[in-house]
Design an enzyme around this catalytic site. Structure first.
Site, short mmCIF file in Angstrom:
data_model
loop_
_atom_site.label_atom_id
_atom_site.label_comp_id
_atom_site.label_asym_id
_atom_site.label_seq_id
_atom_site.Cartn_x
_atom_site.Cartn_y
_atom_site.Cartn_z
N LYS A 76 36.91 31.39 51.69
CA LYS A 76 37.96 31.79 52.25
C LYS A 76 38.03 31.18 53.80
O LYS A 76 37.15 31.44 54.37
CB LYS A 76 38.22 33.33 51.95
CG LYS A 76 39.35 33.69 52.50
CD LYS A 76 39.60 35.55 52.20
CE LYS A 76 40.93 36.03 52.59
NZ LYS A 76 41.06 37.27 52.23
N SER A 151 45.06 38.93 49.49
CA SER A 151 45.13 37.90 50.30
C SER A 151 44.18 36.60 49.93
O SER A 151 44.36 35.50 50.38
CB SER A 151 44.79 38.20 51.95
OG SER A 151 43.61 38.69 51.95
N SER A 175 42.26 42.73 48.46
CA SER A 175 42.48 41.19 48.65
C SER A 175 41.42 40.19 47.75
O SER A 175 41.51 39.26 47.45
CB SER A 175 42.56 40.83 49.90
OG SER A 175 43.69 40.99 50.54
N1 GLN Z 1 47.59 43.38 50.65
C1 GLN Z 1 46.85 44.49 51.38
C2 GLN Z 1 47.41 44.18 52.90
O1 GLN Z 1 48.45 43.43 53.15
C3 GLN Z 1 45.47 44.08 51.43
C4 GLN Z 1 44.95 42.95 52.06
C5 GLN Z 1 43.61 42.64 52.08
O2 GLN Z 1 43.00 43.26 51.23
N2 GLN Z 1 42.93 42.01 52.93
O3 GLN Z 1 46.98 44.83 53.98
#
Ligand code: GLN
Length: 483
Positions: A76, A151, A175
């Site tokens: 990532k 994400s 995410s």
């Molecule tokens: N969807 C959540 C957010 O927007 C979690 C994102 C994540 O786990 N990085 O914060």
């Protein structure tokens, strides 16, 4: 080869059936062919990858290989990797070539893996659909009109489309698990503090945790063995004896107590997802597990508490991006303050700005007690709910996501709807617990459904055991999109 497990790939490399250079080449060719469609990778550097593969081949020839030597892994783009563009999905870091390796990258290098490239992601990991990336949205390989989740959507799409055997992700509120669910993968978020955050670009430091994304629980166990471990450079890294996360994979499940929180099966859950998850629980019963009804009464407060705490931490973490030392600097500006303002206004996207605004607001004098302190109290209550629940069960199970992958653009204009995609995953981060998602069926439009497995602190080996036994009995994890 593209569907082989990590163990099979490792055996093929050891038996000299193919070299690491050939294996990397195979996946790099697939990336070249399919990435224009999927947009799963931000950066690919064939020569750099092949150089790593040559080194791995030399190591194998010397008889110095470990279980992951010569295996390609995609990272990532939140992990700093020396010599690689490390953008975090943002224009702000679109010119940042990292001068150093994150601990996770260092550990994968020491294991002899080959970096296949850096994967696309929501900007600074803020999102649930991969639509906030400066580099454009990622497409779900099962349906290119649908989102891959976020994400870590680039990592999920890449593994799902067999552009890489495995990838890394990070999980602040879901995410790793949510994109794993939406793309039909196995993904694991470890207990907070098990994987070092050093060199992993910070979003919300008290919640962020790196973890593996792969085709199976067995693969995730091998990857976690490489990723986990104490790191003195991360002050929240836990100093514990090293574990072999694959040690319990083969244990039978007879007598395993599975907690089913009633809040996970209530209003808001799509019928198709509920059906697949219930079928998975029935399979666990056949494997000898017993289901126990439990309750997590404060679960409903997790999303509002998270959307105070995570933006608060983000607003502080992201203050370092000021256009001075690295990253985007506005080409034209007046004085120093104007340079900060213009650089940040131009470098950050809309969702990141929204979080910075919310975070700054809830931390400000006069609102701190009303919002931030309250959210921290809720966080404590949620952790207490889980502690109570684990008195009567060994693992908790439920859906990972309330629906299968939704259409590109379907929620992009409605932040609250987007935030609710993580309704089943966020509480686990607030409590610091480990959680994973495994494929357990298909729902609407034949898209994958994920089963979430939540463990008590340091319950990774037990979660992986339950996931692996299910994967021995079923073949949902073997399905791949037709590409
Ligand atoms: N969807 C959540 C957010 O927007 C979690 C994102 C994540 O786990 N990085 O914060």
């Amino acid at each position: 080869m593209i569907n082989a497990s990590l163990k099979e790939l490792s055996a093929a490399l050891a038996a000299k059936q193919l070299s690491s250079v050939e294996l990397a080449g195979l996946f790099l060719d697939r990336i070249e062919r399919l990435n224009p469609l999927l947009n799963a990778f931000i950066t690919v550097d064939r020569e750099r990858s092949l150089a790593m593969a040559r080194e791995a081949d030399a190591r194998i020839a010397r008889g110095e290989s470990g279980p992951l030597t010569g295996i390609p892994v995609a990272h990532k783009d939140i992990f700093c990797a020396e010599g690689w563009l490390t953008s975090c999905g943002s224009k702000m870091l679109s010119n940042f070539v990292s001068p150093y390796d994150a601990t996770v990258i260092e550990r994968f290098k020491a294991a002899g893996t080959v970096t296949l490239g850096k994967t696309n992601m929501d900007e600074f990991a803020m999102g649930s659909s991969n639509e906030t990336s400066f580099y454009g949205p990622v497409k779900n390989p099962w349906d290119t009109a649908a989102v891959p989740g976020g994400s870590s959507g680039g990592s999920a799409a890449a593994v799902s489309a067999r552009l890489t055997p495995a990838a890394t992700g990070t999980d602040t509120g879901g995410s790793i698990r949510q994109p794993a669910a939406l793309c039909g993968l196995t993904g694991l978020k470890p207990t907070y503090g098990v994987v070092s955050r050093w060199g992993m670009i910070a979003f919300a430091s008290s919640l962020d945790q790196g973890g593996p994304m792969a085709k199976s629980a067995e693969d995730c166990a091998l990857l976690l063995n490489a990723m986990a471990g104490f790191d003195e450079r991360d002050s929240t890294s836990l100093e514990r004896p090293a574990e072999d996360y694959a040690r319990d994979l083969d244990k039978p499940l007879a007598g395993l107590r599975i907690g089913l929180p009633k809040e996970f099966f209530a209003e808001g859950l799509s019928a198709d997802v509920a059906q697949a998850v219930e079928a998975a629980i029935a399979e666990y019963r056949r494997l000898g597990a017993v289901a126990v009804n439990i309750s997590l009464p404060n679960m409903k407060l997790s999303v509002p508490a998270y959307y105070v705490i995570a933006p608060a931490e983000a607003s502080s973490n992201l203050s370092r991006f000021d256009g001075v030392r690295y990253g985007w600097r506005a080409p034209q500006y007046g004085d120093l303050a104007d340079m900060y303002c213009k650089s940040r206004a131009q470098g950050f996207g809309a969702e990141v700005k929204r979080r910075i605004l919310i975070g700054t607001y809830v931390l400000s004098h006069g609102y701190y007690d009303a919002y931030y302190l309250q959210a921290q109290r809720i966080r404590r209550l949620i952790a207490a709910d889980f502690a109570e629940a684990f008195k009567s069960c060994d693992l908790i199970m439920g859906p990972t996501s309330p629906s299968v992958a939704f259409g590109l653009g379907a929620k992009a204009g409605d932040p609250v709807q987007m935030y609710l995609s993580d309704i089943y995953t966020i509480a686990i981060n607030l409590a610091g617990l480990p959680g994973m998602s495994i494929p357990c069926g298909t729902g609407a439009r034949n898209l994958p459904v994920g089963l979430q497995i939540i463990g008590d602190y340091f319950g990774e080996a037990r979660m992986l055991n339950a996931a692996h036994q299910y994967q021995l009995a079923t073949d949902w994890h073997r399905r791949a999109p037709a590409l």
